[in-house]
Enzyme design. Structure first.
Site, PDB file in Angstrom:
ATOM      1  N   ARG A 103     -17.359  -7.061   5.220  1.00 59.96           N
ATOM      2  CA  ARG A 103     -16.279  -6.622   5.595  1.00 59.96           C
ATOM      3  C   ARG A 103     -16.753  -5.587   6.957  1.00 59.96           C
ATOM      4  O   ARG A 103     -17.548  -4.695   6.625  1.00 59.96           O
ATOM      5  CB  ARG A 103     -15.551  -5.633   4.898  1.00 59.96           C
ATOM      6  CG  ARG A 103     -14.378  -4.799   5.305  1.00 59.96           C
ATOM      7  CD  ARG A 103     -13.658  -3.899   4.466  1.00 59.96           C
ATOM      8  NE  ARG A 103     -12.671  -4.738   3.886  1.00 59.96           N
ATOM      9  CZ  ARG A 103     -11.596  -4.414   3.386  1.00 59.96           C
ATOM     10  NH1 ARG A 103     -11.214  -3.399   3.311  1.00 59.96           N
ATOM     11  NH2 ARG A 103     -10.592  -5.544   3.006  1.00 59.96           N
ATOM     12  N   HIS A 130      -8.319 -11.238   8.674  1.00 61.93           N
ATOM     13  CA  HIS A 130      -8.388 -11.136   7.144  1.00 61.93           C
ATOM     14  C   HIS A 130      -7.882 -12.320   6.394  1.00 61.93           C
ATOM     15  O   HIS A 130      -6.516 -12.472   5.838  1.00 61.93           O
ATOM     16  CB  HIS A 130      -7.406  -9.743   6.556  1.00 61.93           C
ATOM     17  CG  HIS A 130      -7.836  -9.486   5.624  1.00 61.93           C
ATOM     18  ND1 HIS A 130      -8.839  -9.827   4.701  1.00 61.93           N
ATOM     19  CD2 HIS A 130      -7.375  -8.203   4.700  1.00 61.93           C
ATOM     20  CE1 HIS A 130      -8.785  -8.835   3.697  1.00 61.93           C
ATOM     21  NE2 HIS A 130      -7.875  -8.111   3.483  1.00 61.93           N
ATOM     22  N   GLN A 133      -6.706 -12.399   2.665  1.00 59.25           N
ATOM     23  CA  GLN A 133      -5.377 -11.868   2.560  1.00 59.25           C
ATOM     24  C   GLN A 133      -4.396 -12.840   2.714  1.00 59.25           C
ATOM     25  O   GLN A 133      -3.334 -13.094   2.056  1.00 59.25           O
ATOM     26  CB  GLN A 133      -5.147 -10.684   3.601  1.00 59.25           C
ATOM     27  CG  GLN A 133      -3.873  -9.857   3.166  1.00 59.25           C
ATOM     28  CD  GLN A 133      -4.127  -9.066   1.955  1.00 59.25           C
ATOM     29  OE1 GLN A 133      -5.356  -8.250   1.608  1.00 59.25           O
ATOM     30  NE2 GLN A 133      -3.087  -9.132   0.987  1.00 59.25           N
ATOM     31  N   ASP A 224       2.140  -4.063   7.488  1.00 59.32           N
ATOM     32  CA  ASP A 224       0.585  -3.491   7.205  1.00 59.32           C
ATOM     33  C   ASP A 224       0.683  -2.101   7.898  1.00 59.32           C
ATOM     34  O   ASP A 224       1.630  -1.610   8.534  1.00 59.32           O
ATOM     35  CB  ASP A 224      -0.036  -4.422   7.896  1.00 59.32           C
ATOM     36  CG  ASP A 224      -1.607  -4.056   7.928  1.00 59.32           C
ATOM     37  OD1 ASP A 224      -1.795  -3.410   6.958  1.00 59.32           O
ATOM     38  OD2 ASP A 224      -2.562  -4.598   8.801  1.00 59.32           O
ATOM     39  N   CYS A 264      -0.224  -6.137   2.672  1.00 55.09           N
ATOM     40  CA  CYS A 264      -1.683  -6.408   2.235  1.00 55.09           C
ATOM     41  C   CYS A 264      -2.088  -5.156   1.099  1.00 55.09           C
ATOM     42  O   CYS A 264      -2.860  -5.298   0.529  1.00 55.09           O
ATOM     43  CB  CYS A 264      -2.368  -6.362   3.313  1.00 55.09           C
ATOM     44  SG  CYS A 264      -2.256  -5.142   4.523  1.00 55.09           S
ATOM     45  N   ARG A 292      -5.321 -12.351  -4.841  1.00 51.03           N
ATOM     46  CA  ARG A 292      -6.605 -12.136  -4.127  1.00 51.03           C
ATOM     47  C   ARG A 292      -7.732 -12.907  -4.791  1.00 51.03           C
ATOM     48  O   ARG A 292      -8.586 -13.491  -4.659  1.00 51.03           O
ATOM     49  CB  ARG A 292      -7.059 -10.927  -3.562  1.00 51.03           C
ATOM     50  CG  ARG A 292      -6.153 -10.070  -2.648  1.00 51.03           C
ATOM     51  CD  ARG A 292      -6.144 -10.609  -1.367  1.00 51.03           C
ATOM     52  NE  ARG A 292      -7.373 -10.584  -0.732  1.00 51.03           N
ATOM     53  CZ  ARG A 292      -8.045  -9.460  -0.155  1.00 51.03           C
ATOM     54  NH1 ARG A 292      -7.579  -8.355  -0.219  1.00 51.03           N
ATOM     55  NH2 ARG A 292      -9.285  -9.475   0.179  1.00 51.03           N
TER      56      ARG A 292
HETATM   57  N1   CP Z   1      -5.880  -5.541   1.286  1.00 47.11           N
HETATM   58  C1   CP Z   1      -6.955  -5.452   1.203  1.00 47.11           C
HETATM   59  O1   CP Z   1      -7.853  -5.947   1.712  1.00 47.11           O
HETATM   60  O2   CP Z   1      -7.324  -4.165   0.411  1.00 47.11           O
HETATM   61  P1   CP Z   1      -8.743  -3.395   0.223  1.00 47.11           P
HETATM   62  O3   CP Z   1      -8.933  -2.614   1.981  1.00 47.11           O
HETATM   63  O4   CP Z   1      -8.503  -2.184  -0.804  1.00 47.11           O
HETATM   64  O5   CP Z   1      -9.860  -4.231   0.024  1.00 47.11           O
HETATM   65  N1  NVA Z   2      -4.959  -3.636   9.023  1.00 50.43           N
HETATM   66  C1  NVA Z   2      -5.328  -3.017   7.781  1.00 50.43           C
HETATM   67  C2  NVA Z   2      -5.693  -3.818   6.621  1.00 50.43           C
HETATM   68  C3  NVA Z   2      -6.137  -3.301   5.408  1.00 50.43           C
HETATM   69  C4  NVA Z   2      -6.490  -4.303   4.618  1.00 50.43           C
HETATM   70  C5  NVA Z   2      -6.650  -2.366   8.273  1.00 50.43           C
HETATM   71  O1  NVA Z   2      -7.472  -3.052   9.022  1.00 50.43           O
HETATM   72  O2  NVA Z   2      -6.991  -1.243   7.933  1.00 50.43           O
END
Ligand code: CP
Ligand code: NVA
Length: 305
Positions: A103, A130, A133, A224, A264, A292
């Site tokens: 990430r 993502h 997701q 989101d 998400c 997931r």
């Molecule tokens: N939806 C998602 O990716 O959640 P986290 O940021 O908690 O991993």
């Molecule tokens: N758009 C959000 C998604 C988190 C899962 C972010 O990037 O923080």
């Protein structure tokens, strides 16, 4: 054989995605789980530059359930791009472990990791995409609203999660509509690529500033957070810009009966979505969070077979 990654979903065909969703369904109901220890004797490393609940826990669990061992590396201990270059991190890890789940803020960091090592790299969220997701949404959609050419309305910020759901819809031939304020649309180059994919898949992509317009034929409404991780300084501005785009009971009343809602997560209750909607029967966000795990196990099987 060339190694496979999961970076954006653009690199996956509709058949790849269909196969992953089929396997995820089997893994969820327990069919064929035992013989799928594709990570027996293998180690996966999780590198996270941003916070995470679902992604970290579901990947660690997925790796364990597939017979492997997971090593968690917080960014501060790796110093990727600071203590040593992204490329050197990749070149070291490929000598020791078998899978990288990353990430990162910049998508470029992820692609540099992937192109510098011979082991699979999975996108656990970047500022651009993502894909895990989107695949979990794909599985949830199949369960809750099976069917072809569904109407998916994404109401909110057109960044990472939105972009990946748009790619999933294009690949699977669904009709995707983004509703958001001017300046927060999904990136034009990604929209154009998705439109090209739709020409073959039968899907459709449209953008509007009007949330009512987007949800009026929706089988599923998605949202989101307004300020993503890394955008915290823009929170107040974004609250104003997105004020007319809250997914609430009034908006959902404009969608056809039976429309589902997802997110998400994490959700900012009272901002992009109300508790009334998030806690309603129409909401499948927590099922999607569970999915997931199943879908990521299926992705790992895809990468290692
Ligand atoms: N939806 C998602 O990716 O959640 P986290 O940021 O908690 O991993
Ligand atoms: N758009 C959000 C998604 C988190 C899962 C972010 O990037 O923080």
């Amino acid at each position: 054989m060339k190694k496979k990654d999961l970076l954006t979903l653009f690199e996956y065909s509709a058949e790849d995605i269909g196969g992953i969703l089929d396997l995820a369904a089997k893994l969820k109901d327990g069919r064929g789980v035992r013989e799928l220890k594709v990570l027996e004797g293998k180690t996966g490393v999780l590198i996270f530059e941003k916070p995470s609940l679902r992604t970290r826990v579901s990947f660690e669990t997925a790796i364990h359930e597939l017979g492997g061992h997971a090593v968690n590396l917080p960014q501060e201990s790796v110093g990727m791009g600071k203590r040593e270059s992204v490329e050197d991190v990749a070149r070291n890890l490929e000598r020791i472990v078998h899978l990288i789940v990353a990430r990162t803020f910049a998508h470029d960091t992820l692609t540099r990791l992937a192109s510098s090592c011979s082991i699979p790299v999975i996108n656990a969220l970047t500022d651009l995409a993502h894909p895990c997701q989107a695949l979990a949404f794909g599985q949830t959609l199949r369960e809750a609203r099976p069917g072809e050419r569904l109407n998916i309305a994404f109401v909110g910020d057109g960044n990472n999660v939105c972009g990946s759901i748009m790619v999933l819809c294009a690949k699977l031939g669904h009709r995707f509509t983004h509703a958001g304020p001017k300046g927060y649309e999904p990136r034009a180059d990604l929209v154009n690529r998705c439109k090209e994919i739709c020409a073959a898949s039968g899907g459709d992509i449209s953008l509007t500033a009007n949330p009512d317009e987007a949800v009026k034929t929706a089988d599923a409404v998605y949202t989101d957070v307004w300020a993503s991780m890394g955008q915290e300084a823009e929170t107040e501005k974004r609250k104003k810009d997105f004020g007319a785009y809250q997914v609430n009971a009034e908006l959902m009343a404009k969608a056809p009966g039976g429309a589902i809602v997802s997110h998400c997560l994490p959700a900012h209750r009272g901002e992009e979505i109300t508790s009334e909607v998030l806690d309603s029967k129409a909401c499948v966000a927590y099922t999607e969070a569970e999915n997931r795990l199943h879908v990521q196990k299926a992705v790992i099987v895809h990468l290692f077979s």
